[in-house]
Structures are given as C-alpha cells and as structure tokens.
Design an enzyme around this catalytic site. Structure first.
Site, PDB file in Angstrom:
ATOM      1  N   GLU A  16       0.411  -1.099  -0.196  1.00 13.47           N
ATOM      2  CA  GLU A  16       0.091  -0.189  -0.024  1.00 13.47           C
ATOM      3  C   GLU A  16       0.760   1.338  -0.267  1.00 13.47           C
ATOM      4  O   GLU A  16       1.827   1.443   0.928  1.00 13.47           O
ATOM      5  CB  GLU A  16      -0.928   0.416   0.836  1.00 13.47           C
ATOM      6  CG  GLU A  16      -1.612   1.516   1.376  1.00 13.47           C
ATOM      7  CD  GLU A  16      -2.992   0.619   2.597  1.00 13.47           C
ATOM      8  OE1 GLU A  16      -3.499  -0.426   1.851  1.00 13.47           O
ATOM      9  OE2 GLU A  16      -3.825   1.837   3.276  1.00 13.47           O
ATOM     10  N   THR A  47      -4.272   4.348  -1.682  1.00 15.82           N
ATOM     11  CA  THR A  47      -5.379   5.379  -0.724  1.00 15.82           C
ATOM     12  C   THR A  47      -5.708   6.734  -1.391  1.00 15.82           C
ATOM     13  O   THR A  47      -5.222   7.455  -1.773  1.00 15.82           O
ATOM     14  CB  THR A  47      -4.868   5.406   0.944  1.00 15.82           C
ATOM     15  OG1 THR A  47      -3.775   7.050   1.336  1.00 15.82           O
ATOM     16  CG2 THR A  47      -4.308   4.212   1.554  1.00 15.82           C
ATOM     17  N   ALA A  50      -9.745  11.948   1.472  1.00 15.27           N
ATOM     18  CA  ALA A  50     -10.738  13.459   1.447  1.00 15.27           C
ATOM     19  C   ALA A  50     -10.889  14.191   2.182  1.00 15.27           C
ATOM     20  O   ALA A  50     -10.788  13.985   3.152  1.00 15.27           O
ATOM     21  CB  ALA A  50     -12.194  12.145   0.915  1.00 15.27           C
ATOM     22  N   ARG A 107     -16.654   3.578   3.343  1.00 20.16           N
ATOM     23  CA  ARG A 107     -17.186   5.591   3.315  1.00 20.16           C
ATOM     24  C   ARG A 107     -16.284   5.769   4.185  1.00 20.16           C
ATOM     25  O   ARG A 107     -16.455   7.644   3.284  1.00 20.16           O
ATOM     26  CB  ARG A 107     -18.285   5.107   4.937  1.00 20.16           C
ATOM     27  CG  ARG A 107     -19.196   6.243   4.674  1.00 20.16           C
ATOM     28  CD  ARG A 107     -19.619   6.120   6.772  1.00 20.16           C
ATOM     29  NE  ARG A 107     -18.386   6.074   7.354  1.00 20.16           N
ATOM     30  CZ  ARG A 107     -18.738   5.809   9.159  1.00 20.16           C
ATOM     31  NH1 ARG A 107     -19.933   5.667   9.672  1.00 20.16           N
ATOM     32  NH2 ARG A 107     -17.779   6.358   9.927  1.00 20.16           N
ATOM     33  N   HIS A 147     -15.719  -2.436  13.856  1.00 15.73           N
ATOM     34  CA  HIS A 147     -15.842  -1.155  13.360  1.00 15.73           C
ATOM     35  C   HIS A 147     -15.373  -0.405  15.306  1.00 15.73           C
ATOM     36  O   HIS A 147     -16.566  -0.810  15.651  1.00 15.73           O
ATOM     37  CB  HIS A 147     -16.928  -0.720  12.768  1.00 15.73           C
ATOM     38  CG  HIS A 147     -16.775   0.723  12.520  1.00 15.73           C
ATOM     39  ND1 HIS A 147     -17.361   1.862  12.188  1.00 15.73           N
ATOM     40  CD2 HIS A 147     -14.999   0.952  11.267  1.00 15.73           C
ATOM     41  CE1 HIS A 147     -16.694   2.615  11.730  1.00 15.73           C
ATOM     42  NE2 HIS A 147     -15.630   2.663  10.806  1.00 15.73           N
ATOM     43  N   GLN A 210       2.875   6.544  17.657  1.00 14.47           N
ATOM     44  CA  GLN A 210       1.452   6.017  15.739  1.00 14.47           C
ATOM     45  C   GLN A 210       0.807   4.971  16.973  1.00 14.47           C
ATOM     46  O   GLN A 210      -0.291   4.152  16.545  1.00 14.47           O
ATOM     47  CB  GLN A 210       2.619   5.576  15.076  1.00 14.47           C
ATOM     48  CG  GLN A 210       2.139   5.267  14.069  1.00 14.47           C
ATOM     49  CD  GLN A 210       1.896   3.157  13.645  1.00 14.47           C
ATOM     50  OE1 GLN A 210       3.278   2.405  14.437  1.00 14.47           O
ATOM     51  NE2 GLN A 210       1.705   2.963  12.501  1.00 14.47           N
ATOM     52  N   LYS A 270       6.631   3.027   3.061  1.00 12.58           N
ATOM     53  CA  LYS A 270       8.177   2.627   2.911  1.00 12.58           C
ATOM     54  C   LYS A 270       8.426   1.157   2.830  1.00 12.58           C
ATOM     55  O   LYS A 270       7.953   0.397   3.177  1.00 12.58           O
ATOM     56  CB  LYS A 270       8.198   2.405   4.560  1.00 12.58           C
ATOM     57  CG  LYS A 270       7.234   3.781   5.343  1.00 12.58           C
ATOM     58  CD  LYS A 270       7.974   3.176   6.760  1.00 12.58           C
ATOM     59  CE  LYS A 270       7.455   4.302   7.623  1.00 12.58           C
ATOM     60  NZ  LYS A 270       6.147   4.673   7.759  1.00 12.58           N
TER      61      LYS A 270
HETATM   62  P1  FAD Z   1     -19.230   1.397   6.486  1.00 12.04           P
HETATM   63  O1  FAD Z   1     -19.476  -0.316   5.627  1.00 12.04           O
HETATM   64  O2  FAD Z   1     -19.789   1.788   5.757  1.00 12.04           O
HETATM   65  O3  FAD Z   1     -19.213   1.025   7.915  1.00 12.04           O
HETATM   66  C1  FAD Z   1     -19.258   1.952   8.650  1.00 12.04           C
HETATM   67  C2  FAD Z   1     -20.583   2.336   9.845  1.00 12.04           C
HETATM   68  O4  FAD Z   1     -21.749   1.724   9.452  1.00 12.04           O
HETATM   69  C3  FAD Z   1     -19.682   0.196  10.787  1.00 12.04           C
HETATM   70  O5  FAD Z   1     -19.869   0.528  12.610  1.00 12.04           O
HETATM   71  C4  FAD Z   1     -20.326  -0.472  10.052  1.00 12.04           C
HETATM   72  O6  FAD Z   1     -20.704  -1.924  11.188  1.00 12.04           O
HETATM   73  C5  FAD Z   1     -21.966   0.325   9.794  1.00 12.04           C
HETATM   74  N1  FAD Z   1     -22.500   0.108   8.803  1.00 12.04           N
HETATM   75  C6  FAD Z   1     -22.000  -0.303   7.509  1.00 12.04           C
HETATM   76  N2  FAD Z   1     -23.405  -0.608   7.068  1.00 12.04           N
HETATM   77  C7  FAD Z   1     -24.635  -0.493   7.189  1.00 12.04           C
HETATM   78  C8  FAD Z   1     -26.100  -0.025   6.960  1.00 12.04           C
HETATM   79  N3  FAD Z   1     -25.923  -0.464   5.888  1.00 12.04           N
HETATM   80  N4  FAD Z   1     -26.576  -0.076   7.680  1.00 12.04           N
HETATM   81  C9  FAD Z   1     -26.425   0.691   9.056  1.00 12.04           C
HETATM   82  N5  FAD Z   1     -24.821   1.029   9.245  1.00 12.04           N
HETATM   83  C10 FAD Z   1     -24.184  -0.174   8.790  1.00 12.04           C
HETATM   84  N6  FAD Z   1      -9.825   5.791   5.191  1.00 12.04           N
HETATM   85  C11 FAD Z   1     -10.089   6.710   4.446  1.00 12.04           C
HETATM   86  O7  FAD Z   1      -9.895   7.824   4.552  1.00 12.04           O
HETATM   87  N7  FAD Z   1      -9.373   6.234   2.342  1.00 12.04           N
HETATM   88  C12 FAD Z   1      -9.215   5.072   2.408  1.00 12.04           C
HETATM   89  O8  FAD Z   1      -7.770   5.362   1.837  1.00 12.04           O
HETATM   90  C13 FAD Z   1      -8.976   4.130   3.117  1.00 12.04           C
HETATM   91  N8  FAD Z   1      -8.702   3.040   3.233  1.00 12.04           N
HETATM   92  C14 FAD Z   1      -8.857   1.919   3.933  1.00 12.04           C
HETATM   93  C15 FAD Z   1      -8.398   0.104   3.660  1.00 12.04           C
HETATM   94  C16 FAD Z   1      -8.929  -0.343   4.750  1.00 12.04           C
HETATM   95  C17 FAD Z   1      -8.608  -1.451   4.403  1.00 12.04           C
HETATM   96  C18 FAD Z   1     -10.110  -0.174   5.710  1.00 12.04           C
HETATM   97  C19 FAD Z   1     -10.005  -1.121   6.633  1.00 12.04           C
HETATM   98  C20 FAD Z   1     -10.045   1.141   5.794  1.00 12.04           C
HETATM   99  C21 FAD Z   1      -9.769   2.220   5.064  1.00 12.04           C
HETATM  100  N9  FAD Z   1     -10.214   3.354   5.352  1.00 12.04           N
HETATM  101  C22 FAD Z   1      -9.488   4.972   4.215  1.00 12.04           C
HETATM  102  C23 FAD Z   1     -10.722   3.842   6.913  1.00 12.04           C
HETATM  103  C24 FAD Z   1     -12.482   3.908   6.591  1.00 12.04           C
HETATM  104  O9  FAD Z   1     -12.594   5.204   5.810  1.00 12.04           O
HETATM  105  C25 FAD Z   1     -12.806   3.743   8.289  1.00 12.04           C
HETATM  106  O10 FAD Z   1     -12.950   2.980   8.592  1.00 12.04           O
HETATM  107  C26 FAD Z   1     -14.371   4.240   8.068  1.00 12.04           C
HETATM  108  O11 FAD Z   1     -14.722   4.520   9.387  1.00 12.04           O
HETATM  109  C27 FAD Z   1     -15.385   2.230   7.498  1.00 12.04           C
HETATM  110  O12 FAD Z   1     -15.444   3.108   6.416  1.00 12.04           O
HETATM  111  P2  FAD Z   1     -16.326   1.705   5.804  1.00 12.04           P
HETATM  112  O13 FAD Z   1     -16.212   1.308   3.965  1.00 12.04           O
HETATM  113  O14 FAD Z   1     -15.951   0.302   6.074  1.00 12.04           O
HETATM  114  O15 FAD Z   1     -17.887   2.135   6.204  1.00 12.04           O
END
Ligand code: FAD
Length: 289
Positions: A16, A47, A50, A107, A147, A210, A270
């Site tokens: 990554e 990554t 936004a 998200r 989460h 960190q 890195k």
């Molecule tokens: P969601 O799936 O929407 O989940 C968020 C919360 O809502 C969770 O508590 C979940 O249980 C709940 N939820 C999910 N779907 C529903 C539904 N349909 N109805 C009700 N509740 C629901 N962030 C960045 O800004 N940029 C990146 O490039 C980035 N890369 C990432 C890569 C990985 C592998 C991971 C694990 C995380 C990354 N993140 C990144 C962080 C991520 O954006 C956050 O963890 C964020 O808080 C949740 O994203 P999500 O896509 O899991 O959201």
C-alpha cells in the site's frame, strides 16, 4: 487484472502507498511505487484522502502509473462520505480512462465538515457502482475487532453482509496485532453468512505514539507482548521501528501457515517495510522465489 482472479488463483501478497501530502511531488509516489514493485506484489493499493490534506485527486494518477509504467495491478481506494453520485461517477470515468479496474469502496471516517450527502455507508457506494454498470472489481473493508462505531457484533456483521449483498467481491481487513482476533473473525463471518475472500491487513508499528494513534483511530487492541517489544526497544525510534517490522513479519508468517486468502501489508510509503515483509514470506514458503 481483476483482484478476484488473483485471489482465485493463489494466496496473494499486496502492498500500500498513500499519495504524497503537502509539498511532496507526485513523482515521489511513482518512485516509491517503483521500489515496491521490486517485491512483485499482486497489487499495490493507493489510498484516498478526501478533504483535509486534499490529495485525493492524486489517487487515480498514481494507480494509473502503477498499471501503465510498472505493469503491476493497482487498487484505487474511494471514500463516499461527503460525495454526491455525480462525484462518484466522475471518479469511475477517471478510473476507466486510466485503465484501472480495481476499486476499494469505503465510507471514510466521520470528520467535521464531511457531512453525509448521497451515501451513508460503503454498501450504498457499492450498490451505486454496481448499478452504474462499470466493469469494476470491488473490494470492501472489514474489521476483525469490530468497527469502532459498531454498537454490537450483530450490527457489525449486518453492515458487512450488506456490502456482500450490494456486490462486493472480496474484503480487506483493518490492521490487527493479535492473529487470534483474525481467526475468530473468519469463523464469525461464516456464522453471519459472509462468504467473501478475506485479505488480512498487517501494519508494522513504528513508534509508541503511532501505535497509540492506531489503537484509538481503528479500535485495534494492543496485546501485552507488543507493549513489551516496544519497552524492550527503548527510546531509539530506529529500534522501535525495527521491533515493529519484526513483529509484523512474525504475524505474517503465522497467517501464512494458517491458510489466509491473501496478505496485505500496510507498507505506507516505506519500501524497506515492503522488502522485509517480502523476505519473511519468501523464507516461510508463502511466496515462491
Ligand atoms: P461502512 O461499511 O459504511 O461502516 C461504517 C459503520 O457503519 C460501521 O460501524 C458499520 O457496522 C456500519 N454500517 C455499515 N453498513 C451499514 C448499513 N448498511 N446500515 C447500518 N450500518 C451500517 N479511509 C480513508 O479515508 N481512505 C482510505 O483510503 C481508506 N482505506 C481503508 C482501507 C481499509 C482496508 C480499511 C479497513 C479502512 C480504510 N479506511 C480508509 C478507513 C475507513 O474509511 C473507515 O474505517 C470508516 O470509518 C469506515 O469505512 P467502511 O467502508 O467500513 O464504512
């Protein structure tokens, strides 16, 4: 190449990078990606950030360069909180023009000034991407320890199931420091009818501050043995970082022998971390020479 095709063919190894922030030129990212390509990863994730640092515009150009100039598959991240459908459609058009077929649909974290617009959850984004008819292989995030916002295991897995039903092809996990959390999570996925391939995400810790930040932001717990490693490493930042890479390699080796679908290293710009992980996985036979 689609990431699902790679996952169907073998256990994968991926890395990554994040687009450079502030004054750092885009060329720096190309240079870092080039150094990581030496380790022949199945893909390199880029990554998406936004708002805030405002470097999200560089995600697609970097992903395009990884595909075009390095011949390595790129995975472009995309977050949807604060975006409109038109914003997402424009990003999808950019991906298509750049020849990038893999996207990680997220998200994004809640931050002041990033209000919900057309999408509340990653599952809404995935649904929209599928409805657009774009030829995309779509990954989504999962959380071995749950989460941070989830009130319960049921809510967490309902969200994950929604991603699967919306059309996600595979999952990439949040970082974790205790592999048992990952193994338990895999079992619970099956109980909750989540049957997608799961790529395990490992991030080497680099310092006390960190790892504290990580624990708070991602809800990852810090096992006592990690604390001991850091204490034994002392105050020297280089020793702390070395302890982090060593620990991550131990995690990777253990995951490798426990039959994971894929291993993703949060190498975060890195190349030395990528090389160490690659070496460890070669040594244990997970990767072929
Ligand atoms: P969601 O799936 O929407 O989940 C968020 C919360 O809502 C969770 O508590 C979940 O249980 C709940 N939820 C999910 N779907 C529903 C539904 N349909 N109805 C009700 N509740 C629901 N962030 C960045 O800004 N940029 C990146 O490039 C980035 N890369 C990432 C890569 C990985 C592998 C991971 C694990 C995380 C990354 N993140 C990144 C962080 C991520 O954006 C956050 O963890 C964020 O808080 C949740 O994203 P999500 O896509 O899991 O959201």
């Amino acid at each position: 190449m689609r990431i699902t095709d790679k996952l169907a063919a073998r256990q994968t190894f991926s890395l990554e990078i994040f687009p450079p922030k502030g004054e750092l030129p885009l060329e720096k990212a190309y240079e870092i990606a080039g150094e990581m390509a030496v380790d022949r990863p199945d893909w390199i994730s880029v990554t998406y950030s936004a708002g805030g640092s405002g470097n999200s515009a560089n995600t697609v150009p970097i992903a395009a360069s990884i595909e075009r100039d390095l011949g390595v598959t790129a995975l472009a991240h995309l977050t949807c909180l604060g975006s409109t459908r038109a914003d997402v459609d424009a990003y999808v058009a950019e991906l298509a023009a750049a020849g990038v077929r893999n996207v990680l649909a997220l998200r994004g974290d809640r931050r002041p000034g990033r209000e919900e617009r057309d999408f509340a959850h990653a599952s809404d984004l995935i649904e929209h991407l599928r409805a657009s008819g774009a030829d995309l292989c779509i990954g989504a995030a999962c959380y071995p320890e749950g989460h941070v916002e989830s009130p319960s295991e049921e809510a967490d897995f309902a969200g994950l199931y929604a991603k699967q039903e919306a059309g996600a092809d595979y999952l990439v996990s949040q970082l974790f420091f205790d592999n048992e959390d990952f193994y338990r999570f895999r079992e619970r996925c099956l109980r909750h009818r989540v049957r997608l391939p799961i790529v395990a995400g490992i991030m080497p810790f680099t310092s006390v501050s960190q790892i504290q930040r990580m624990a708070f932001n991602c809800g990852a717990s810090i096992p006592a043995r990690v604390v001991k490693r850091l204490v034994q490493a002392g105050d020297d930042p280089a020793d702390q970082a070395r302890a982090g890479v060593e620990y991550a390699c131990e995690q990777l080796r253990d995951l490798a022998v426990n039959g994971v679908d894929g291993l993703h290293v949060y190498s975060m710009n890195k190349p030395a971390v990528a090389h160490a992980a690659h070496e460890a996985l070669l040594a244990c036979g997970y990767l072929g020479a």
